[in-house]
Design a protein around this motif. Structure first.
Motif, PDB file in Angstrom:
ATOM      1  N   ASP A  81       0.787  -1.241   0.170  1.00 57.68           N
ATOM      2  CA  ASP A  81      -0.015   0.392   0.144  1.00 57.68           C
ATOM      3  C   ASP A  81       0.928   0.766  -0.116  1.00 57.68           C
ATOM      4  OD1 ASP A  81      -2.809  -1.094   0.079  1.00 57.68           O
ATOM      5  OD2 ASP A  81      -2.732  -1.367   2.200  1.00 57.68           O
ATOM      6  N   LEU A  82       1.955   1.100   1.060  1.00 54.61           N
ATOM      7  CA  LEU A  82       3.009   2.593   1.307  1.00 54.61           C
ATOM      8  C   LEU A  82       3.534   2.329  -0.356  1.00 54.61           C
ATOM      9  CD1 LEU A  82       3.558   1.637   4.734  1.00 54.61           C
ATOM     10  CD2 LEU A  82       2.041   3.633   3.745  1.00 54.61           C
ATOM     11  N   LEU A  83       3.526   1.489  -0.734  1.00 52.14           N
ATOM     12  CA  LEU A  83       4.484   1.501  -2.553  1.00 52.14           C
ATOM     13  C   LEU A  83       3.847   2.201  -3.637  1.00 52.14           C
ATOM     14  CD1 LEU A  83       6.673  -1.734  -3.089  1.00 52.14           C
ATOM     15  CD2 LEU A  83       7.081   0.814  -2.747  1.00 52.14           C
ATOM     16  N   LEU A  84       2.441   1.777  -2.969  1.00 49.29           N
ATOM     17  CA  LEU A  84       1.136   2.552  -4.444  1.00 49.29           C
ATOM     18  C   LEU A  84       1.135   4.101  -3.985  1.00 49.29           C
ATOM     19  CD1 LEU A  84      -1.004  -0.372  -4.105  1.00 49.29           C
ATOM     20  CD2 LEU A  84       0.753  -0.032  -6.417  1.00 49.29           C
ATOM     21  N   LEU A  85       1.444   4.354  -2.751  1.00 47.78           N
ATOM     22  CA  LEU A  85       0.892   5.602  -2.526  1.00 47.78           C
ATOM     23  C   LEU A  85       2.679   6.794  -2.545  1.00 47.78           C
ATOM     24  CD1 LEU A  85      -0.904   5.033   0.674  1.00 47.78           C
ATOM     25  CD2 LEU A  85      -2.252   6.083  -1.294  1.00 47.78           C
ATOM     26  N   GLY A  86       3.405   5.971  -2.868  1.00 44.92           N
ATOM     27  CA  GLY A  86       4.774   6.805  -2.821  1.00 44.92           C
ATOM     28  C   GLY A  86       5.437   7.023  -1.949  1.00 44.92           C
ATOM     29  N   ALA A  87       4.544   6.664  -0.261  1.00 45.23           N
ATOM     30  CA  ALA A  87       5.157   7.079   0.236  1.00 45.23           C
ATOM     31  C   ALA A  87       6.649   6.704   0.939  1.00 45.23           C
ATOM     32  CB  ALA A  87       4.412   6.450   1.494  1.00 45.23           C
ATOM     33  N   LEU A  88       7.544   5.556  -0.093  1.00 50.79           N
ATOM     34  CA  LEU A  88       8.576   4.868   0.589  1.00 50.79           C
ATOM     35  C   LEU A  88       9.607   5.827  -0.571  1.00 50.79           C
ATOM     36  CD1 LEU A  88       7.606   1.443   1.044  1.00 50.79           C
ATOM     37  CD2 LEU A  88       7.423   3.263   2.804  1.00 50.79           C
ATOM     38  N   ASP A  89       9.596   6.736  -1.093  1.00 43.21           N
ATOM     39  CA  ASP A  89      10.870   7.130  -1.548  1.00 43.21           C
ATOM     40  C   ASP A  89      11.686   7.678  -0.760  1.00 43.21           C
ATOM     41  OD1 ASP A  89       9.334   6.201  -3.679  1.00 43.21           O
ATOM     42  OD2 ASP A  89       8.855   8.351  -4.209  1.00 43.21           O
ATOM     43  N   HIS A  90      13.714   7.134  -0.881  1.00 40.57           N
ATOM     44  CA  HIS A  90      14.041   7.132  -0.031  1.00 40.57           C
ATOM     45  C   HIS A  90      14.095   7.605   1.444  1.00 40.57           C
ATOM     46  CE1 HIS A  90      15.775   9.872  -3.311  1.00 40.57           C
ATOM     47  NE2 HIS A  90      14.331  10.499  -3.845  1.00 40.57           N
ATOM     48  N   LYS A  91      13.373   6.336   1.473  1.00 39.63           N
ATOM     49  CA  LYS A  91      12.721   5.767   3.095  1.00 39.63           C
ATOM     50  C   LYS A  91      13.983   4.213   3.052  1.00 39.63           C
ATOM     51  CE  LYS A  91      10.751   9.132   4.436  1.00 39.63           C
ATOM     52  NZ  LYS A  91      11.222   9.994   5.868  1.00 39.63           N
ATOM     53  N   VAL A  92      14.014   4.212   4.385  1.00 41.22           N
ATOM     54  CA  VAL A  92      14.671   2.312   4.782  1.00 41.22           C
ATOM     55  C   VAL A  92      13.357   2.039   4.519  1.00 41.22           C
ATOM     56  CG1 VAL A  92      15.399   1.019   6.482  1.00 41.22           C
ATOM     57  CG2 VAL A  92      16.582   2.906   5.777  1.00 41.22           C
ATOM     58  N   VAL A  93      13.323   0.765   4.392  1.00 44.75           N
ATOM     59  CA  VAL A  93      12.388  -0.042   3.777  1.00 44.75           C
ATOM     60  C   VAL A  93      12.341  -2.016   4.582  1.00 44.75           C
ATOM     61  CG1 VAL A  93      10.423  -0.939   2.374  1.00 44.75           C
ATOM     62  CG2 VAL A  93      11.556   1.144   2.751  1.00 44.75           C
ATOM     63  N   MET A  94      12.141  -1.736   5.944  1.00 40.42           N
ATOM     64  CA  MET A  94      12.352  -3.070   6.600  1.00 40.42           C
ATOM     65  C   MET A  94      11.138  -3.819   6.224  1.00 40.42           C
ATOM     66  SD  MET A  94      14.072  -1.629   9.377  1.00 40.42           S
ATOM     67  CE  MET A  94      14.297  -3.727  10.612  1.00 40.42           C
ATOM     68  N   GLY A  95      11.040  -4.860   5.732  1.00 35.36           N
ATOM     69  CA  GLY A  95      10.455  -6.625   5.488  1.00 35.36           C
ATOM     70  C   GLY A  95      10.081  -7.347   6.133  1.00 35.36           C
ATOM     71  N   SER A  96       9.059  -7.510   7.204  1.00 35.02           N
ATOM     72  CA  SER A  96       9.147  -8.321   8.665  1.00 35.02           C
ATOM     73  C   SER A  96       8.708  -9.503   7.923  1.00 35.02           C
ATOM     74  CB  SER A  96       7.730  -7.839   9.449  1.00 35.02           C
ATOM     75  OG  SER A  96       7.506  -8.763  10.667  1.00 35.02           O
ATOM     76  N   MET A  97       9.454 -11.072   8.642  1.00 30.14           N
ATOM     77  CA  MET A  97      10.078 -12.336   8.045  1.00 30.14           C
ATOM     78  C   MET A  97       8.763 -12.902   8.848  1.00 30.14           C
ATOM     79  SD  MET A  97      13.910 -11.773   7.961  1.00 30.14           S
ATOM     80  CE  MET A  97      13.909 -13.352   6.822  1.00 30.14           C
ATOM     81  N   ASN A  98       8.706 -12.874  10.013  1.00 29.42           N
ATOM     82  CA  ASN A  98       7.704 -14.016  10.475  1.00 29.42           C
ATOM     83  C   ASN A  98       7.011 -13.459  11.681  1.00 29.42           C
ATOM     84  OD1 ASN A  98       9.752 -13.369  12.732  1.00 29.42           O
ATOM     85  ND2 ASN A  98       9.798 -15.242  13.773  1.00 29.42           N
ATOM     86  N   ARG A  99       6.022 -14.278  10.752  1.00 34.07           N
ATOM     87  CA  ARG A  99       4.435 -13.835  11.483  1.00 34.07           C
ATOM     88  C   ARG A  99       3.706 -15.130  12.043  1.00 34.07           C
ATOM     89  NH1 ARG A  99       4.477  -9.284  13.881  1.00 34.07           N
ATOM     90  NH2 ARG A  99       6.239  -9.963  14.588  1.00 34.07           N
ATOM     91  N   GLY A 100       3.605 -15.794  12.037  1.00 33.20           N
ATOM     92  CA  GLY A 100       3.358 -17.059  12.247  1.00 33.20           C
ATOM     93  C   GLY A 100       3.211 -17.942  13.562  1.00 33.20           C
ATOM     94  N   GLY A 101       3.759 -16.756  14.883  1.00 30.24           N
ATOM     95  CA  GLY A 101       2.753 -17.366  16.025  1.00 30.24           C
ATOM     96  C   GLY A 101       2.249 -15.756  16.464  1.00 30.24           C
ATOM     97  N   LEU A 102       1.016 -16.827  15.820  1.00 32.71           N
ATOM     98  CA  LEU A 102      -0.921 -15.123  15.669  1.00 32.71           C
ATOM     99  C   LEU A 102      -0.356 -15.407  17.997  1.00 32.71           C
ATOM    100  CD1 LEU A 102      -3.520 -16.706  13.252  1.00 32.71           C
ATOM    101  CD2 LEU A 102      -0.962 -14.947  13.092  1.00 32.71           C
TER     102      LEU A 102
END
Length: 291
Positions: free
Chosen positions: A89-110
């Motif tokens: 969503d943030l990519l499509l909104l153009g909000a991540l230009d010149h920003k550090v983008v960190m992907g969250s890897m493990n979200r299985g432990g609900l």
């Protein structure tokens, strides 16, 4: 924010996400200040939608995106940590230009699940982070000495550290020693000895620590942080933790720990995005000022 346009692009041009990622202007992980201020929003993918006594505060996606865009627009905010749905969503909104983008890897432990400690890698894979030209990954490592399944989590975490190092991508490891209380609720131990031990374990994972960072809590007694952070030479950031009534007290804890030589910045989510007074910009500016 026009939700209709966002949904239209997702429905009719799903390739627009990767196109936006490909043209996104990037920056180095650490800017000129040498410090790092990251806003975290990866809680919803683990079913953790509450903020204080507001049970579903993070459930309204447009409201969350507006808060994130405001936070990212403030001076001194370096970037965001989130799962694929939010980052897309943030990519499509153009909000991540010149920003550090960190992907969250493990979200299985609900949150609240019987398998909460079996925290599998259901989010970004190292190859996704590389393909999308993101800047880092983050993983959560909770270890319960009474749960044999923690060994599986530990091993999968080590392999993720290896995969990120092979790609020369930073990975932020968030370690805790955890245990279930008499009601079965999982609790993270924030005592000095437990945080020290968790840092020692996390620092030794994988075949190389060259690209490993730590994401650590402030201990129950903030005076213990200097001793605790002597456990590793890995660069570290402080996590924000739960939203509490004493936000000023949280700021003071962060301020003291930020003076330690290995602590390079903050990764804070709900306490900045959903402050008690509702003033997101002011909360973010205060946190930036601590750096």
């Amino acid at each position: 924010m026009d939700i209709s346009e966002l949904v239209r692009i997702r429905a009719q041009r799903p390739e627009a996400v990767e196109e936006a990622a490909a043209r996104r202007p990037r920056r180095s992980l650490l800017g000129e200040s040498g410090r790092l201020m990251i806003v975290a929003a990866d809680h919803p993918a683990r079913g953790a939608l509450s903020v204080g006594d507001r049970r579903l505060a993070m459930a309204n996606r447009i409201d969350l995106l507006e808060r994130l865009c405001l936070a990212l627009s403030r001076p001194g905010v370096d970037g965001v940590l989130a799962t694929a749905d939010i980052l897309d969503d943030l990519l499509l909104l153009g909000a991540l230009d010149h920003k550090v983008v960190m992907g969250s890897m493990n979200r299985g432990g609900l949150a609240g699940a019987a398998w909460e400690l079996d925290d599998r890698f259901t989010g970004h894979r190292p190859r996704d982070i590389e393909r999308l030209r993101f800047d880092a990954g983050k993983l959560l490592l909770r270890i319960d000495y009474d749960d044999p399944g923690s060994l599986t989590t530990l091993e999968s975490t080590a392999r993720a550290v290896d995969d990120m190092a092979e790609r020369q991508l930073p990975v932020f490891v968030e370690p805790f020693l955890s245990r279930r209380d008499p009601t079965g609720t999982l609790r993270n131990d924030l005592g000095a000895d437990a945080v020290t031990r968790s840092i020692a374990i996390a620092s030794g994972l994988g075949g190389s620590s060259a690209y490993t960072w730590l994401k650590v809590p402030v201990t129950e007694n903030p005076d213990d942080m200097a001793r605790v952070m002597e456990t590793s030479t890995l660069p570290a950031v402080l996590l924000g933790g739960e939203v509490g009534a004493d936000q000023e007290g949280a700021y003071e804890k962060w301020r003291g720990a930020l003076q330690l030589p290995t602590v390079q910045g903050l990764v804070v989510g709900r306490s900045l995005l959903y402050p008690a007074d509702g003033e997101v910009g002011a909360a973010v500016d205060t946190a930036v000022g601590l750096l």
